[in-house]
Design a protein around this motif. Structure first.
Motif, short mmCIF file in Angstrom:
data_model
loop_
_atom_site.label_atom_id
_atom_site.label_comp_id
_atom_site.label_asym_id
_atom_site.label_seq_id
_atom_site.Cartn_x
_atom_site.Cartn_y
_atom_site.Cartn_z
N GLN A 95 -32.39 -40.79 71.43
CA GLN A 95 -32.82 -41.24 72.88
C GLN A 95 -33.39 -40.13 73.42
OE1 GLN A 95 -28.40 -41.05 74.12
NE2 GLN A 95 -29.09 -42.81 75.48
N PHE A 96 -33.35 -38.81 73.13
CA PHE A 96 -34.00 -37.65 73.52
C PHE A 96 -35.65 -37.73 73.06
CE2 PHE A 96 -36.32 -33.69 72.41
CZ PHE A 96 -36.32 -33.06 73.67
N LEU A 97 -35.62 -38.38 71.87
CA LEU A 97 -37.19 -38.59 71.55
C LEU A 97 -37.87 -39.76 72.14
CD1 LEU A 97 -36.62 -37.97 67.51
CD2 LEU A 97 -38.03 -36.52 69.04
N ALA A 98 -37.04 -40.75 72.28
CA ALA A 98 -37.51 -41.76 73.02
C ALA A 98 -38.02 -41.73 74.46
CB ALA A 98 -36.72 -43.15 72.94
N GLN A 99 -37.26 -40.81 75.12
CA GLN A 99 -37.44 -40.46 76.56
C GLN A 99 -38.59 -39.34 76.68
OE1 GLN A 99 -33.74 -38.85 77.99
NE2 GLN A 99 -33.02 -40.93 78.30
N SER A 100 -38.73 -38.56 75.42
CA SER A 100 -39.90 -37.75 75.40
C SER A 100 -41.08 -38.48 75.32
CB SER A 100 -39.79 -36.52 74.45
OG SER A 100 -38.36 -35.93 74.54
N ASP A 102 -41.60 -41.46 76.16
CA ASP A 102 -41.96 -41.99 77.42
C ASP A 102 -42.62 -41.35 78.50
OD1 ASP A 102 -40.93 -44.60 76.19
OD2 ASP A 102 -39.00 -44.36 77.12
N MET A 103 -42.11 -40.22 78.48
CA MET A 103 -42.58 -39.14 79.44
C MET A 103 -44.10 -38.68 79.15
SD MET A 103 -39.34 -36.70 80.47
CE MET A 103 -40.15 -35.39 80.38
N ARG A 105 -46.34 -40.63 77.63
CA ARG A 105 -47.30 -41.73 77.83
C ARG A 105 -47.32 -41.88 79.42
NH1 ARG A 105 -44.47 -44.05 73.41
NH2 ARG A 105 -42.71 -45.02 74.89
N GLU A 106 -46.43 -41.68 80.09
CA GLU A 106 -46.34 -41.63 81.61
C GLU A 106 -47.39 -40.73 82.28
OE1 GLU A 106 -43.10 -41.25 84.84
OE2 GLU A 106 -42.44 -42.69 83.39
N SER A 107 -47.14 -39.61 81.54
CA SER A 107 -48.19 -38.56 81.94
C SER A 107 -49.64 -38.63 81.80
CB SER A 107 -47.79 -37.04 81.35
OG SER A 107 -46.45 -36.75 81.73
N GLN A 108 -49.68 -39.01 80.49
CA GLN A 108 -51.23 -39.46 80.08
C GLN A 108 -51.82 -40.54 81.17
OE1 GLN A 108 -50.63 -40.68 76.24
NE2 GLN A 108 -51.66 -39.05 75.23
N THR A 109 -50.82 -41.56 81.57
CA THR A 109 -51.23 -42.50 82.41
C THR A 109 -51.84 -41.85 83.75
OG1 THR A 109 -50.21 -44.01 81.41
CG2 THR A 109 -51.00 -44.72 83.60
N LYS A 110 -50.90 -40.99 84.28
CA LYS A 110 -51.15 -40.27 85.49
C LYS A 110 -52.49 -39.63 85.67
CE LYS A 110 -46.35 -40.55 87.21
NZ LYS A 110 -45.18 -39.72 87.42
N MET A 111 -52.41 -38.77 84.39
CA MET A 111 -53.78 -37.88 84.39
C MET A 111 -54.99 -38.67 84.45
SD MET A 111 -54.53 -35.20 81.67
CE MET A 111 -55.10 -36.34 80.12
N GLU A 135 -60.69 -41.28 77.43
CA GLU A 135 -59.45 -42.06 77.58
C GLU A 135 -59.13 -42.62 75.76
OE1 GLU A 135 -59.55 -45.45 79.90
OE2 GLU A 135 -60.05 -44.26 81.47
N ALA A 136 -60.04 -42.86 75.15
CA ALA A 136 -59.63 -42.87 73.56
C ALA A 136 -59.15 -41.66 73.01
CB ALA A 136 -60.83 -43.50 72.89
N PHE A 137 -59.95 -40.62 73.32
CA PHE A 137 -59.52 -39.41 72.85
C PHE A 137 -58.17 -39.09 73.02
CE2 PHE A 137 -59.48 -34.63 73.26
CZ PHE A 137 -59.44 -34.38 72.03
N LEU A 138 -57.82 -39.16 74.51
CA LEU A 138 -56.63 -38.68 74.99
C LEU A 138 -55.46 -39.28 74.41
CD1 LEU A 138 -57.45 -37.64 78.74
CD2 LEU A 138 -56.75 -36.05 76.91
N LYS A 139 -55.79 -40.84 74.21
CA LYS A 139 -54.67 -41.56 73.66
C LYS A 139 -54.29 -40.97 72.09
CE LYS A 139 -53.85 -46.53 73.10
NZ LYS A 139 -54.30 -47.90 73.38
N ALA A 140 -55.59 -40.87 71.43
CA ALA A 140 -55.07 -40.46 70.16
C ALA A 140 -54.63 -39.13 69.92
CB ALA A 140 -56.64 -40.49 69.31
N MET A 141 -54.90 -38.30 70.85
CA MET A 141 -54.69 -36.75 70.79
C MET A 141 -53.49 -36.45 71.62
SD MET A 141 -56.66 -35.93 68.17
CE MET A 141 -56.12 -34.12 68.11
N SER A 142 -52.23 -37.13 71.49
CA SER A 142 -51.19 -36.82 72.49
C SER A 142 -50.75 -35.32 72.31
CB SER A 142 -50.05 -37.79 72.35
OG SER A 142 -49.63 -37.66 70.78
#
Length: 185
Positions: A95-100, A102-103, A105-111, A135-142
């Motif tokens: 649960q912790f990993l899934a929520q982390s 998710d957060m 991905r959400e932060s990347q989208t907002k950024m 965008e591709a770079f940020l997606k690949a380099m979380s």
């Protein structure tokens, strides 16, 4: 065109070959990794037994990347994961990993949304192509999210720099991002 809402079904034959049911061809683990990086969900099943093997293959993909020196998981995290299999923490770790994630991905989208809204270079010719690369770079380099700064966000000792300072900072960061993208190619 394939329905990208449904998971891509990959069948494993007795010979351990993996078969893409959408394109009717054999695929490798690297191909499956590429599908996932593109945002596609996959499901890998054993043809004979019908068992879902997705978790096993995803772990194998992660292990192969880690063994090639593409370290994303710090040693402490790996150690904690091993410990979680033998402790009471096992029930909360997934649960912790899934929520982390998710957060993250959400932060990347907002950024990315904020970057589009406040970027003074948005009207510059070729900006859209450069933004797509970012965008591709940020997606690949979380994992690189913690080190990335919005243009003009450098500390200036309490005073705001002028337009030239902001433009220089943006150019510098874009050059750094381009350099990182070139290294990835």
């Amino acid at each position: 065109m394939a329905d990208t809402e449904k998971p891509l079904l990959i069948k494993r034959y007795a010979s351990r070959r993996l078969y893409n049911t959408e394109t009717s061809d054999y695929v490798t683990l690297e191909d499956i990794s590429g599908f996932i990086r593109e945002g596609r969900e996959v499901q890998i099943v054993d043809l004979k037994s019908g068992d879902d093997l997705t978790r096993q293959y995803l772990l194998q993909i992660v292990a192969e990347h880690e063994s090639r020196g593409e370290n994303v998981l710090p040693l402490g995290v790996l150690t904690d994961l091993v410990r979680s299999y033998t402790t009471q923490a096992q029930s909360i770790v997934p649960q912790f990993l899934a929520q982390s994630f998710d957060m993250l991905r959400e932060s990347q989208t907002k950024m990315m949304e904020n970057m589009k809204a406040v970027n003074p270079m948005a009207k510059m010719p070729g900006f859209e192509a450069m933004q797509a690369q970012q965008e591709a770079f940020l997606k690949a380099m979380s994992g690189g999210m913690a080190n990335w700064k919005m243009p003009g966000a450098e500390e200036r000792g309490g005073e705001k720099g002028g337009k030239d300072d902001d433009l220089d900072a943006i150019k510098k960061q874009l050059a750094e991002l381009q350099s990182k993208l070139n290294k990835m190619s």
